[in-house]
Enzyme design. Structure first.
Site, PDB file in Angstrom:
ATOM      1  N   ASP A 177      29.246  43.504  32.302  1.00 16.31           N
ATOM      2  CA  ASP A 177      30.402  43.652  32.775  1.00 16.31           C
ATOM      3  C   ASP A 177      30.494  42.375  33.677  1.00 16.31           C
ATOM      4  O   ASP A 177      30.371  42.360  34.768  1.00 16.31           O
ATOM      5  CB  ASP A 177      30.804  44.742  33.463  1.00 16.31           C
ATOM      6  CG  ASP A 177      32.117  44.834  34.077  1.00 16.31           C
ATOM      7  OD1 ASP A 177      32.772  43.937  33.882  1.00 16.31           O
ATOM      8  OD2 ASP A 177      32.456  45.777  34.717  1.00 16.31           O
ATOM      9  N   GLU A 207      37.069  39.313  39.786  1.00 14.40           N
ATOM     10  CA  GLU A 207      37.960  40.541  39.130  1.00 14.40           C
ATOM     11  C   GLU A 207      37.588  41.779  39.758  1.00 14.40           C
ATOM     12  O   GLU A 207      38.306  42.618  40.078  1.00 14.40           O
ATOM     13  CB  GLU A 207      37.498  40.510  37.847  1.00 14.40           C
ATOM     14  CG  GLU A 207      38.312  41.528  36.853  1.00 14.40           C
ATOM     15  CD  GLU A 207      37.852  42.836  36.683  1.00 14.40           C
ATOM     16  OE1 GLU A 207      38.076  43.684  35.680  1.00 14.40           O
ATOM     17  OE2 GLU A 207      36.539  43.022  36.910  1.00 14.40           O
TER      18      GLU A 207
HETATM   19 CO    CO Z   1      33.862  45.802  36.105  1.00 13.41          CO
HETATM   20 ZN    ZN Z   2      34.923  43.985  33.734  1.00 12.71          ZN
END
Ligand code: CO
Ligand code: ZN
Length: 347
Positions: A177, A207
């Protein structure tokens, strides 16, 4: 380079939110051969541009370069590091982990100390120790010694995990991720030969702390269509009910219908589903996840940008080590390429 090797390099690099430098350099290096131009904006996002036909729609692909991690908050007199969290990490997975403190003088290894069971009281053993009660031991005997090793308040801390192949078609490593998304974007740029629309292949920053990089990158690019390439929770493990997390590993990329921050634009969803079905790419539909992606912010740019998400099903995300299937990764690339080729017919 094969996608698995690209993912390995990206996964092993440090990119805790706000300190994405290592990932940024790799992203630039890999994208360079497959796009017409690679830029970096003032915020630190990497933007690779593949030019299409004049007046054709602009599509922004976004994968975030940052990962969840920790940050040095204080250094005790005795040389232990107390820390804060960068992004969503479950306190229960921290104890006993091997970590790396990224200092100006280079990486410093450490461990998140744990009290051995021998000296824990009965009720202590049942309790979750929260992150603020934990500490990192870098082997220093005092604050001065820790500082001499290069450790400063504000240094980021990442998990010390090495990328490994496992089983028939899978890999394990840290920060899938969203290094998985970064790898998908790079491979898609490699496979896309002639494009009609202009493609902006964007590696975003920050993010995990609030979709910040995508916000400014999307303002700059101002695309006609936005697609975030990210990972999603693969819930096909013991103890997880289908209704909690219906997406499974090895069943193809997941297409978000709606999540916490985005309702996928119906035209984008239709385009993605058709791209998958026409090319016989397996896919799964997902809705109701409590998280969101860069697409949420891209969709809110200026007067609005139709946006959607392609996710790679990934087990154990936001932990020191996660798992994904290379087949799902490759199918995500195929779907991304097919979608880009379809966009001029839709927008
Ligand atoms: Co994430
Ligand atoms: Zn992500």
């Amino acid at each position: 380079m094969a996608i698995v090797d690209v993912l390995e390099k990206l996964s092993n690099a440090c990119g805790v939110s706000g300190r994405e430098d290592e990932v940024r350099s790799l992203m630039k290096k890999f994208l360079k051969s497959y796009v017409d131009e690679v830029k970096e904006d003032k915020f630190g996002n990497v933007i690779g541009v593949k030019k299409g036909k004049k007046n054709a729609p602009k599509v922004m692909l976004a994968a975030h370069m940052d990962e969840v991690g920790l940050i040095v908050k204080t250094i005790s007199k005795e040389g232990f590091l107390q820390f804060a969290k960068m992004g969503g990490i479950d306190d229960r997975i921290l104890l006993g982990q091997k970590v790396i403190v990224y200092t100006d003088k280079g990486p410093v290894p450490g461990i998140i100390g744990a009290k051995p069971p021998h000296i824990q009281k009965e009720e202590e053993r049942k309790k979750v120790i929260t992150y603020d009660a934990l500490f990192i031991d870098v082997g220093a005997k005092s604050r001065e010694e820790a500082k001499k090793m290069g450790v400063r308040v504000g240094d980021v801390i990442g998990f010390d995990t090495k990328f490994t192949r496992i089983g028939k078609d899978s890999v394990i490593g840290k920060a899938f991720d969203d290094r998985a998304g970064c790898a998908v974007i790079i491979e898609a740029m490699k496979q896309l030969k002639k494009v009609e629309c202009t493609v902006y292949a964007v590696g975003t920053v920050q993010e995990e702390v609030g979709l910040r990089g995508a916000t400014v990158a999307a303002f700059g690019v101002y695309p006609d269509v936005g697609i975030a390439i990210d990972v999603t929770v693969a819930g096909d493990v013991p103890g997880v009910k289908e209704v909690e997390a219906p997406i499974k590993m090895r069943k193809g990329p997941s297409l978000t219908v709606a999540d916490y921050g985005l309702i996928t634009h119906p035209k984008v969803l239709k385009m993605l589903v058709e791209a998958a079905e026409e090319n016989k790419i397996p896919y799964q539909l997902e809705t109701g996840l409590a998280g969101t992606t860069d697409a949420a912010r891209i969709s809110l740019t200026r007067e609005g940008v139709p946006s959607g998400v392609i996710s790679v099903p990934t087990r154990y995300i936001h932990s020191p080590i996660s798992m994904l299937s290379l087949k799902d990764l490759e199918d995500s690339v195929r779907l991304t390429v097919a979608a880009i080729e379809k966009i001029p017919r839709y927008f």
